[in-house]
Design a protein around this motif. Structure first.
Motif, PDB file in Angstrom:
ATOM      1  N   VAL A 176       0.837  -1.201   0.000  1.00 58.24           N
ATOM      2  CA  VAL A 176       0.000   0.000   0.000  1.00 58.24           C
ATOM      3  C   VAL A 176       0.873   1.252   0.000  1.00 58.24           C
ATOM      4  CG1 VAL A 176      -1.636   1.363   1.354  1.00 58.24           C
ATOM      5  CG2 VAL A 176      -1.994  -1.092   1.081  1.00 58.24           C
ATOM      6  N   VAL A 177       1.921   1.249   0.815  1.00 58.19           N
ATOM      7  CA  VAL A 177       2.838   2.395   0.875  1.00 58.19           C
ATOM      8  C   VAL A 177       3.528   2.597  -0.465  1.00 58.19           C
ATOM      9  CG1 VAL A 177       4.958   3.264   1.918  1.00 58.19           C
ATOM     10  CG2 VAL A 177       3.196   2.238   3.361  1.00 58.19           C
ATOM     11  N   ILE A 178       3.985   1.492  -1.081  1.00 59.80           N
ATOM     12  CA  ILE A 178       4.639   1.586  -2.387  1.00 59.80           C
ATOM     13  C   ILE A 178       3.674   2.162  -3.420  1.00 59.80           C
ATOM     14  CG2 ILE A 178       5.603   0.235  -4.303  1.00 59.80           C
ATOM     15  CD1 ILE A 178       6.749  -1.679  -2.197  1.00 59.80           C
ATOM     16  N   TRP A 183       1.694   6.726  -6.642  1.00 63.64           N
ATOM     17  CA  TRP A 183       0.551   7.571  -6.984  1.00 63.64           C
ATOM     18  C   TRP A 183       0.898   9.054  -6.857  1.00 63.64           C
ATOM     19  CZ3 TRP A 183      -4.562   6.600  -8.519  1.00 63.64           C
ATOM     20  CH2 TRP A 183      -5.433   7.683  -8.424  1.00 63.64           C
ATOM     21  N   LEU A 184       1.609   9.401  -5.787  1.00 62.12           N
ATOM     22  CA  LEU A 184       1.982  10.792  -5.554  1.00 62.12           C
ATOM     23  C   LEU A 184       2.995  11.296  -6.571  1.00 62.12           C
ATOM     24  CD1 LEU A 184       2.270  10.743  -1.649  1.00 62.12           C
ATOM     25  CD2 LEU A 184       0.444  11.783  -3.015  1.00 62.12           C
ATOM     26  N   LEU A 193      -4.967   3.314 -11.957  1.00 67.12           N
ATOM     27  CA  LEU A 193      -6.397   3.019 -11.967  1.00 67.12           C
ATOM     28  C   LEU A 193      -6.690   1.738 -12.744  1.00 67.12           C
ATOM     29  CD1 LEU A 193      -7.809   6.624 -12.491  1.00 67.12           C
ATOM     30  CD2 LEU A 193      -7.876   5.256 -10.395  1.00 67.12           C
ATOM     31  N   LEU A 194      -5.953   1.530 -13.847  1.00 68.57           N
ATOM     32  CA  LEU A 194      -6.104   0.281 -14.598  1.00 68.57           C
ATOM     33  C   LEU A 194      -5.713  -0.917 -13.738  1.00 68.57           C
ATOM     34  CD1 LEU A 194      -4.751   1.182 -18.164  1.00 68.57           C
ATOM     35  CD2 LEU A 194      -7.048   0.395 -17.588  1.00 68.57           C
ATOM     36  N   GLY A 195      -4.625  -0.757 -12.994  1.00 72.04           N
ATOM     37  CA  GLY A 195      -4.180  -1.839 -12.120  1.00 72.04           C
ATOM     38  C   GLY A 195      -5.216  -2.184 -11.069  1.00 72.04           C
ATOM     39  N   LEU A 196      -5.802  -1.158 -10.462  1.00 69.80           N
ATOM     40  CA  LEU A 196      -6.830  -1.388  -9.449  1.00 69.80           C
ATOM     41  C   LEU A 196      -8.083  -2.027 -10.062  1.00 69.80           C
ATOM     42  CD1 LEU A 196      -6.621   1.944  -7.403  1.00 69.80           C
ATOM     43  CD2 LEU A 196      -5.923  -0.327  -6.634  1.00 69.80           C
TER      44      LEU A 196
END
Length: 239
Positions: A176-178, A183-184, A193-196
């Motif tokens: 999650v941190v990675i 993302w930032l 977003l595609l990955g999610l």
């Protein structure tokens, strides 16, 4: 001979400061990994040998569940290739840098992780410092940080008397941190977003136990097909 020793020592002194932040992160995650292995029923030999021979933090966490589950070498192979596929691109980027490093080349290839790649690829090495020895010490120090942290975590894990329930969540937290860090850094979030989205679809289609490999294959396939449009859109955003 004296000149060679001074050159090696100069490279070590130049490399060491770059690895100090890595030391803090590797020791914390390494200790956690060693403790996690211990509470999962493995002696300290397991995290020690695995960190010494595998040296890939994310896959080492995954291996814990593989060892506890049914024997499935094909799944282990595919999972390892999917999780560490980025190293293929790291290797291509470092071809020129590793070209004239002599006997050190083998270890540089084996020990290349995200952190070592980042330092060795981007660091501004002083002109009086041997580049090959600099990259060698960056890689060696990061390797030793992870190995010592994992080993100590395995040793002290059996001595610690506290509630370790939920410790296995550390791997999820790490990813999650990675993801949030990436993302930032992104100007365009299409890839994330595609990955999610693809992961969610595979989760619904294959279930929690079997969605990982299909999700990774789907993500790689879709991003490969959409690479040029995504790159073009990212360039437009940056402009």
């Amino acid at each position: 001979m004296e000149g060679k020793k001074k050159r090696i020592l100069r490279a070590f002194r130049a490399a060491f400061p770059y690895t100090i932040p890595i030391f803090a992160g590797f020791w914390f995650v390494g200790l956690t990994y060693g403790i996690y292995m211990n509470v999962s029923g493995f002696s300290f030999w397991y995290p020690m040998i695995m960190s010494l021979t595998i040296f890939a933090g994310s896959i080492e966490f995954v291996v814990v569940n593989m060892l506890l589950g049914a024997f499935n070498p094909l799944q282990a192979l595919v999972m390892t290739l999917m999780i560490n596929a980025r190293h293929l691109f790291y290797g291509i980027s470092m071809l020129d840098k590793y070209r004239n490093t002599g006997w050190k080349k083998g270890f540089l290839i084996f020990g290349m992780c995200d952190e070592s790649f980042t330092i060795n690829y981007t660091a501004k090495i002083p002109e009086d410092v041997d580049e090959g020895w600099f990259m060698f010490f960056v890689t060696l120090l990061n390797y030793l940080y992870w190995f010592s942290g994992a080993t100590l975590g395995g040793i002290f894990g059996s001595l610690l008397k506290f509630n370790t329930e939920g410790l296995d969540f550390v791997m999820t937290a790490m990813f999650v941190v990675i993801f949030m860090e990436q993302w930032l850094k992104e100007k365009n979030h299409v890839s994330s977003l595609l990955g999610l989205g693809l992961s969610l679809l595979c989760l619904l289609a294959f279930g929690a136990e079997n969605f990982m490999i299909p999700a990774m294959l789907a993500i790689i396939s879709v991003l490969t097909l959409l690479r040029k449009p995504i790159e073009k859109e990212s360039e437009e955003v940056c402009q």
